[in-house]
Design a protein around this motif. Structure first.
Motif, short mmCIF file in Angstrom:
data_model
loop_
_atom_site.label_atom_id
_atom_site.label_comp_id
_atom_site.label_asym_id
_atom_site.label_seq_id
_atom_site.Cartn_x
_atom_site.Cartn_y
_atom_site.Cartn_z
N VAL A 173 3.29 -3.88 -5.49
CA VAL A 173 1.99 -3.25 -5.34
C VAL A 173 2.15 -1.82 -4.86
O VAL A 173 1.43 -0.91 -5.31
CB VAL A 173 1.11 -4.05 -4.35
CG1 VAL A 173 -0.21 -3.34 -4.09
CG2 VAL A 173 0.86 -5.45 -4.87
N ILE A 174 3.12 -1.59 -3.96
CA ILE A 174 3.35 -0.24 -3.45
C ILE A 174 3.78 0.69 -4.58
O ILE A 174 3.33 1.84 -4.67
CB ILE A 174 4.42 -0.27 -2.34
CG1 ILE A 174 3.87 -1.00 -1.11
CG2 ILE A 174 4.85 1.15 -1.95
CD1 ILE A 174 4.89 -1.24 -0.03
N SER A 175 4.65 0.21 -5.47
CA SER A 175 5.09 1.03 -6.60
C SER A 175 3.90 1.42 -7.47
O SER A 175 3.76 2.58 -7.88
CB SER A 175 6.12 0.27 -7.43
OG SER A 175 7.28 0.01 -6.69
N SER A 176 3.02 0.45 -7.75
CA SER A 176 1.84 0.72 -8.56
C SER A 176 0.89 1.69 -7.85
O SER A 176 0.29 2.57 -8.48
CB SER A 176 1.10 -0.58 -8.88
OG SER A 176 1.92 -1.45 -9.63
N THR A 177 0.77 1.54 -6.53
CA THR A 177 -0.10 2.42 -5.76
C THR A 177 0.41 3.86 -5.79
O THR A 177 -0.37 4.81 -5.93
CB THR A 177 -0.21 1.94 -4.31
OG1 THR A 177 -0.72 0.60 -4.30
CG2 THR A 177 -1.14 2.83 -3.51
N LEU A 178 1.72 4.03 -5.67
CA LEU A 178 2.30 5.37 -5.75
C LEU A 178 2.06 6.00 -7.11
O LEU A 178 1.74 7.19 -7.23
CB LEU A 178 3.79 5.31 -5.44
CG LEU A 178 4.17 5.03 -3.98
CD1 LEU A 178 5.68 4.83 -3.86
CD2 LEU A 178 3.72 6.16 -3.08
N PHE A 179 2.20 5.19 -8.15
CA PHE A 179 1.93 5.67 -9.50
C PHE A 179 0.47 6.09 -9.63
O PHE A 179 0.16 7.12 -10.25
CB PHE A 179 2.28 4.58 -10.51
CG PHE A 179 2.24 5.02 -11.94
CD1 PHE A 179 3.15 5.94 -12.43
CD2 PHE A 179 1.28 4.53 -12.81
CE1 PHE A 179 3.12 6.35 -13.75
CE2 PHE A 179 1.23 4.93 -14.12
CZ PHE A 179 2.16 5.85 -14.60
N LEU A 180 -0.43 5.29 -9.04
CA LEU A 180 -1.85 5.61 -9.06
C LEU A 180 -2.12 6.94 -8.36
O LEU A 180 -2.88 7.79 -8.86
CB LEU A 180 -2.64 4.49 -8.39
CG LEU A 180 -4.13 4.74 -8.13
CD1 LEU A 180 -4.89 4.78 -9.45
CD2 LEU A 180 -4.72 3.64 -7.24
N LEU A 181 -1.49 7.18 -7.21
CA LEU A 181 -1.71 8.41 -6.45
C LEU A 181 -1.22 9.63 -7.21
O LEU A 181 -1.87 10.68 -7.19
CB LEU A 181 -1.01 8.30 -5.09
CG LEU A 181 -1.60 7.28 -4.11
CD1 LEU A 181 -0.75 7.21 -2.85
CD2 LEU A 181 -3.04 7.63 -3.76
N VAL A 182 -0.07 9.50 -7.89
CA VAL A 182 0.44 10.62 -8.67
C VAL A 182 -0.49 10.93 -9.84
O VAL A 182 -0.76 12.10 -10.15
CB VAL A 182 1.87 10.34 -9.16
CG1 VAL A 182 2.30 11.37 -10.18
CG2 VAL A 182 2.83 10.34 -7.99
#
Length: 271
Positions: A173-182
């Motif tokens: 989930v953290i990986s997806s969240t970071l992708f979302l923020l970028v």
């Protein structure tokens, strides 16, 4: 329901009017130019990190079709730390050209002209490119080292074993969240138009979810043997698969920006 249908029709029309397919093809071309310098950069960087080629391959193979992975891994055989700066510079220049293509696409989505100076536009492109590289590295390292991090926290704070199971799910989930923020940063900074956080969120969520689904679906399609690109195109099959994956990624990213622009036009969010 009728509003959603009309929104979909308008999105299809904008796909054609704004030449999303052509701009995504440009983006795929620049992605392809930057991927091999990025591989060189990763090879050199691994000399300073506790990570192996096998770890990188395992993390990337989740989304990239196997034939394309074979093409990439063939370039990950030797380490040369002296190529770190060269690979980084080549990657930044090639990938930032792709980000410039995204900026042009978003300007078209918002119907604005680019009046920022060349230096300012290039700096924005480089900053966004570096942010994407950081997310890629974190996304590669979390699946590999996520369990070790969880065990460390478990031993240090003495939390229950249930925490490890939760952490194993959260690290994805953290990986997806970071992708979302970028992606949100991309949708805010790339267009020559004021876009706030709320106005970038829906398109970023769409791009994050759709990109993951499209990547997994395309990987399954290629790996299932339904379409044998190698038999049709020979040694170029892996390159074509990689280009198609880049193209799909470009379409999804640009469509996310188009969705944000459409929502703004409809004043779904207050300015």
């Amino acid at each position: 329901m009728s509003t959603i249908i009309q929104f979909g029709k308008d999105l299809v029309r904008r796909f054609s009017d704004h030449e999303v397919a052509g701009l995504a093809a440009q983006l795929a071309y620049f992605f392809l130019l930057s991927i091999f310098p990025f591989m060189i950069f990763l090879i050199a960087l691994m000399a300073y990190l506790p990570i192996s080629i096998e770890d990188i391959v395992l993390a990337m193979s989740r989304y990239i079709p196997s034939e394309a992975m074979d093409l990439l891994t063939s370039n990950l055989e030797t380490k040369n730390t002296g190529l770190l700066s060269v690979g980084l510079l080549a990657t930044l220049w090639s990938a930032s050209n792709g980000t410039n293509a995204v900026m042009r696409a978003f300007n078209r989505a918002y119907n604005v002209q680019e009046d920022r100076s060349f230096i300012k536009s290039r700096l924005i492109a480089i900053v966004l490119t570096v942010a994407m590289f950081i997310v890629i590295l974190v996304a590669l390292m979390l699946p590999v080292f996520g369990k070790a991090i969880g065990v460390y926290v478990f031993s240090w704070f003495g939390v229950s074993e249930d925490f490890l199971a939760i952490w194993n799910a959260l690290r994805w989930v953290i990986s997806s969240t970071l992708f979302l923020l970028v992606l949100m940063s991309l949708y805010i900074l790339a267009p020559n138009h004021h876009v706030n956080i709320r106005q970038s969120f829906i398109g970023a969520v769409f791009a994050t979810v759709t990109w993951q689904a499209a990547s997994l679906g395309f990987s399954f399609y290629v790996n299932s043997g339904v379409s044998n690109y190698s038999a049709t195109y020979g040694s170029l099959g892996a390159v074509i698969i990689l280009m198609i994956w880049f193209y799909l990624s470009g379409v999804v990213i640009i469509l996310g920006g188009e969705i944000n622009a459409m929502l703004r036009e409809r004043q779904w969010f207050k300015r």
